[in-house]
Design a protein around this motif. Structure first.
Motif, PDB file in Angstrom:
ATOM      1  N   PRO A  78       0.833  -1.209   0.000  1.00 62.57           N
ATOM      2  CA  PRO A  78       0.000   0.000   0.000  1.00 62.57           C
ATOM      3  C   PRO A  78       0.864   1.254   0.000  1.00 62.57           C
ATOM      4  O   PRO A  78       1.996   1.235   0.486  1.00 62.57           O
ATOM      5  CB  PRO A  78      -0.790  -0.126   1.298  1.00 62.57           C
ATOM      6  N   GLU A  90      -6.919   1.146   7.463  1.00 64.76           N
ATOM      7  CA  GLU A  90      -7.224   1.287   6.047  1.00 64.76           C
ATOM      8  C   GLU A  90      -5.924   1.242   5.264  1.00 64.76           C
ATOM      9  O   GLU A  90      -4.978   1.954   5.571  1.00 64.76           O
ATOM     10  CB  GLU A  90      -7.955   2.604   5.764  1.00 64.76           C
ATOM     11  N   ARG A  92      -4.266   1.929   1.702  1.00 64.85           N
ATOM     12  CA  ARG A  92      -4.546   2.745   0.520  1.00 64.85           C
ATOM     13  C   ARG A  92      -3.593   2.389  -0.605  1.00 64.85           C
ATOM     14  O   ARG A  92      -2.378   2.325  -0.431  1.00 64.85           O
ATOM     15  CB  ARG A  92      -4.435   4.219   0.868  1.00 64.85           C
ATOM     16  N   ASN A  97      -9.033   1.607  -1.780  1.00 62.81           N
ATOM     17  CA  ASN A  97      -8.853   1.694  -0.332  1.00 62.81           C
ATOM     18  C   ASN A  97      -9.538   0.488   0.280  1.00 62.81           C
ATOM     19  O   ASN A  97     -10.666   0.154  -0.095  1.00 62.81           O
ATOM     20  CB  ASN A  97      -9.463   2.981   0.223  1.00 62.81           C
TER      21      ASN A  97
END
Length: 177
Positions: A78, A90, A92, A97
């Protein structure tokens, strides 16, 4: 009990052999382009209304029964990790997401910057009118968008109330809201 059920789901999903990651996905900087390339060999753009009975199992190749490890296999590392709802996290990626709790996916969000999203193998544009044409009349509407529910899952199209343009398309468990 919930943790045990989620663990069993994870074990079963790992046996289903449904990982469609191209071998180059982990090193690609533009995850949206990587995802599109994986499905270009078999384009499946719908021409008629999407059957509601199909449900909303996968959004950009991921399900709510997957663990974050599958996201890593499909999209690589990510670009950012931030705190999320319920002490979750989370992850991303360029055009994606993913919210997790204890490494289980509990929501998937495709921002409008991705320009399209893939629902169960069908590529759809980030266009509210086109989404309605394909998926049919929404099951619910709100000030911030509209959505569809099937078998405990919800697909919500978030829109900008002032312009009507799509902000994101999200998949989540409709019983958790």
């Amino acid at each position: 009990m919930f943790t045990i059920m989620m663990m069993l789901t994870g074990m079963l999903s790992s046996l289903s052999n449904q990982d469609y990651a191209p071998s180059y996905a982990a090193s690609a900087p533009d995850t949206t382009a990587v995802y599109r390339a994986a499905y270009q060999a078999q384009p499946q753009t719908p021409t008629a209304a999407y059957p509601a009975s199909s449900g909303y199992e996968t959004l950009n190749g991921l399900t709510l029964q997957d663990r974050i490890e599958k996201v890593g296999r499909l999209y690589g590392e990510p670009s950012e990790r931030v705190p999320a709802y319920m002490a979750g996290e989370e992850y991303r990626y360029g055009g994606l997401n993913v919210g997790t709790y204890e490494k289980w996916i509990y929501y998937i969000s495709v921002p409008s910057s991705a320009e399209s999203f893939n629902l169960n193998g069908h590529e759809l544009p980030m266009d509210g009118q086109r989404i309605r044409e394909v998926l049919g009349e929404p099951d619910f509407t709100a000030d911030d968008g509209f959505g569809y529910e099937h078998d405990g899952q919800a697909l919500k199209v978030f829109v900008d109330p002032s312009t009507g343009s799509v902000r994101s398309v999200d998949l989540f468990d409709s019983t958790s809201v």
